[in-house]
Design a protein around this motif. Structure first.
Motif, short mmCIF file in Angstrom:
data_model
loop_
_atom_site.label_atom_id
_atom_site.label_comp_id
_atom_site.label_asym_id
_atom_site.label_seq_id
_atom_site.Cartn_x
_atom_site.Cartn_y
_atom_site.Cartn_z
N UNK A 108 0.82 -1.20 0.00
CA UNK A 108 0.00 0.00 0.00
C UNK A 108 0.86 1.26 0.00
N UNK A 109 0.49 2.22 -0.83
CA UNK A 109 0.97 3.60 -0.73
C UNK A 109 -0.30 4.46 -0.76
N UNK A 110 -0.94 4.59 0.38
CA UNK A 110 -2.27 5.16 0.55
C UNK A 110 -3.31 4.25 -0.12
N UNK A 111 -3.14 3.96 -1.40
CA UNK A 111 -4.00 3.05 -2.14
C UNK A 111 -3.25 1.74 -2.39
N UNK A 112 -3.96 0.64 -2.66
CA UNK A 112 -3.29 -0.63 -2.98
C UNK A 112 -2.53 -0.52 -4.30
N UNK A 113 -1.26 -0.94 -4.28
CA UNK A 113 -0.40 -0.81 -5.46
C UNK A 113 -0.11 -2.16 -6.10
N UNK A 114 0.38 -3.12 -5.32
CA UNK A 114 0.79 -4.41 -5.86
C UNK A 114 0.24 -5.53 -4.98
N UNK A 121 -8.12 -7.01 -10.14
CA UNK A 121 -8.69 -6.01 -11.06
C UNK A 121 -9.84 -5.26 -10.39
N UNK A 122 -10.68 -5.98 -9.66
CA UNK A 122 -11.78 -5.31 -8.95
C UNK A 122 -11.24 -4.33 -7.90
N UNK A 123 -10.16 -4.72 -7.24
CA UNK A 123 -9.57 -3.82 -6.24
C UNK A 123 -9.03 -2.57 -6.91
N UNK A 124 -8.33 -2.72 -8.03
CA UNK A 124 -7.83 -1.55 -8.76
C UNK A 124 -8.98 -0.65 -9.20
N UNK A 125 -10.04 -1.24 -9.74
CA UNK A 125 -11.17 -0.44 -10.21
C UNK A 125 -11.81 0.34 -9.07
N UNK A 126 -11.99 -0.33 -7.91
CA UNK A 126 -12.66 0.33 -6.79
C UNK A 126 -11.82 1.44 -6.19
N UNK A 127 -10.50 1.17 -5.98
CA UNK A 127 -9.66 2.12 -5.26
C UNK A 127 -9.08 3.20 -6.16
N UNK A 128 -8.77 2.85 -7.41
CA UNK A 128 -8.07 3.80 -8.29
C UNK A 128 -8.97 4.54 -9.26
N UNK A 129 -10.17 4.02 -9.52
CA UNK A 129 -11.03 4.65 -10.53
C UNK A 129 -12.36 5.11 -9.90
N UNK A 130 -13.10 4.19 -9.28
CA UNK A 130 -14.44 4.52 -8.81
C UNK A 130 -14.39 5.56 -7.69
N UNK A 131 -13.60 5.29 -6.64
CA UNK A 131 -13.56 6.23 -5.51
C UNK A 131 -12.93 7.57 -5.87
N UNK A 132 -11.78 7.62 -6.60
CA UNK A 132 -11.27 8.93 -7.01
C UNK A 132 -12.22 9.68 -7.92
#
Length: 247
Positions: free
Chosen positions: A46-52, A93-104
């Motif tokens: 994590x770097x604030x958001x999940x990265x890897x 992929x769902x985690x990336x979509x939720x944390x990096x796209x939907x919430x921002x």
């Protein structure tokens, strides 16, 4: 379909969960608890958001503690790691979509729309209200989904091990990524210092300058200092740590 679960090696180093200044490793749940109280969770860097995504485990929640003080709040969730599974990329992929796209998008989108398309002196305030409302709505939906709608995955114990997913490898990768990010942040702050120092000394060109300055347009360019320098320092740190690890 049941998820294959592999036994932990007797000498396997399990991940040290925890974040410091929003950087570190964290377990993000992938399924609801079954009858035994166990569920699948992916360990993320994590770097604030999940990265890897680093590894995926079958865990049980072993306890919860609250060490809040007068000027600090610290909560700890303890997990018992029962076994190890393979990372499911659909979950990643769902985690990336939720944390990096939907919430921002919910946080920033209404403010951008209000600022660009709404000619009103209170447009920014209205956009902020809509953003906060959407964010709370999303958090509520995520909570309800995780508590009631998220599927319960069955466990199927598999023989042998998962090959190259030894816990020590992932723990070492998480440590290297954490150090690279920290050095990259130091590079960013160094770039900020260099930029404002050059600006105060008059080295940053303006439109009024009669002649172009190639040195200022390349080395002292804001993109070079504020984006290029952090990336270079972080990548160099990662390369050095990786080379030392291979020795």
């Amino acid at each position: 379909m049941a998820d294959p679960l592999y036994p932990l090696a007797h000498d396997e180093d399990l991940p040290e969960l925890g974040t410091y200044n929003a950087i570190g490793t964290m377990l993000l749940h992938n399924s609801r608890a079954d009858e035994s109280g166990g569920f699948f969770a992916t360990c993320w860097f994590m770097v604030i958001l999940p990265v890897v995504p680093l590894s995926r485990y079958y865990v049980r929640q072993a306890g919860y503690s609250d060490e809040s003080g007068l000027f600090s709040i610290r909560t700890t969730t303890n997990y018992e790691i029962v076994g190890r599974s393979r990372v499911r990329w659909t979950e990643a992929v769902r985690t990336y979509l939720a944390w990096w796209i939907v919430m921002p998008a919910a946080l920033v989108g209404p403010n951008v729309v209000a600022a660009v398309g709404w000619e009103d002196e209170n447009a920014g305030f209205y956009g902020m209200i809509v953003s906060v409302g959407l964010l709370f709505l999303l958090l509520t939906l995520f909570f309800v989904y995780g508590r009631y709608w998220r599927p319960v995955r069955e466990v199927r114990w598999a023989e042998g091990e998962t090959g190259g997913t030894d816990g020590r490898r992932w723990q070492g990768l998480a440590s290297m990524l954490q150090m690279a990010v920290l050095v990259g942040l130091l590079g960013f702050f160094l770039g900020v210092v260099i930029f404002f120092t050059a600006l105060a000394m008059g080295e940053i060109p303006t439109r009024l300058d009669p002649e172009p300055n190639p040195y200022a347009d390349t080395v002292l360019h804001p993109i070079t200092l504020l984006a290029g320098l952090p990336v270079v320092t972080g990548m160099l740190t990662l390369a050095v740590l990786a080379s030392r690890r291979r020795r």
